[in-house]
Design an enzyme around this catalytic site. Sequence first.
Site, PDB file in Angstrom:
ATOM      1  N   LEU A 186       0.818  -1.205   0.000  1.00  0.00           N
ATOM      2  CA  LEU A 186       0.000   0.000   0.000  1.00  0.00           C
ATOM      3  C   LEU A 186       0.851   1.253   0.000  1.00  0.00           C
ATOM      4  O   LEU A 186       2.036   1.210   0.313  1.00  0.00           O
ATOM      5  CB  LEU A 186      -0.954   0.029   1.201  1.00  0.00           C
ATOM      6  CG  LEU A 186      -0.399   0.353   2.586  1.00  0.00           C
ATOM      7  CD1 LEU A 186      -1.558   0.672   3.550  1.00  0.00           C
ATOM      8  CD2 LEU A 186       0.468  -0.755   3.139  1.00  0.00           C
ATOM      9  N   CYS A 187       0.206   2.355  -0.364  1.00  0.00           N
ATOM     10  CA  CYS A 187       0.782   3.691  -0.349  1.00  0.00           C
ATOM     11  C   CYS A 187       2.016   3.752  -1.254  1.00  0.00           C
ATOM     12  O   CYS A 187       1.893   3.605  -2.454  1.00  0.00           O
ATOM     13  CB  CYS A 187       1.091   4.118   1.075  1.00  0.00           C
ATOM     14  SG  CYS A 187       1.224   5.908   1.298  1.00  0.00           S
TER      15      CYS A 187
END
Length: 287
Positions: A186-187
């Site tokens: 993620l991110c």
Amino acid sequence: MTDTQDRTPTPDRAEDEAFFPSPYSLSQYVPPRTDFDGAEHAGAYTGGRWKVLVIATEERYLHTEEGAFFSTGNHPVETLVPLRHLMDTGFGVEVATLTGAPAKFEHWAFPAEDETVSATYRELREQFREPKSLADVVDNELGEDSDYLAVFIPGGHGAVLGLPDSPLVQDVLDWAQDRERVVVTLCHGPAALLASGRGRASRFDGYSVCVFPDALDRGANVEIGYLPGHMRWYVAEELEKQGLTIVNDDMAGTVHRDRNLVTGDSPLASNALGKLAVEALLETAGA
């Protein structure tokens, strides 16, 4: 008293021209608690075999175009909230860095009043301080009888350092793709997926992913002093060059699954990502 309207990046005295995020940016990006609301499948996996390989960054400083360093690492919420879901479901966790050096954390991003995050960090602290070497994992633990069901690459700007260019990360991703193991990130963590396409076509060409929006790193994150300068390259842009499709253009806590790849857009996605990852792991484990 800290002036929370101050948008000037805060000096990191451990390194020349290195900076933490500004007080104002932290007031916007680091709430005191997360939205963790418990594991939906607590105890659902009881087989005792399957584990998650966490590839954490051991790098601290991101060099900006302007010459300043951003003091970064693994984002605590993006690391520990998804792991809490996986651990509470019954899966084991093992941490590795490229060389076996200690994993770095953005300690300024720990939510001050979130006991779940703090407790999970305490539980895994020694693993982050003395992780496995990814070379040893590749050489000795990725055979046909490997106990790793998934690979988890946390977010934090530190993920853009070392991991995208690593042949070891490429080896791990190849292993995961060959055996249809789950890949969770993620991110800024999806930067590590770029390793798959170094020197060849990416094994994730044609996949769709969530990722932290480049527009924020190019603009608002510099303007509010979260970053002390502009990044030298941008994650979503580079993923698109390797044939991946970005499904989000903002930071809204969006998560997404495409086959065995589970992704999220930001710290806001950490709780939902953990839940989606658990579903993918239970499905893969046949639990």
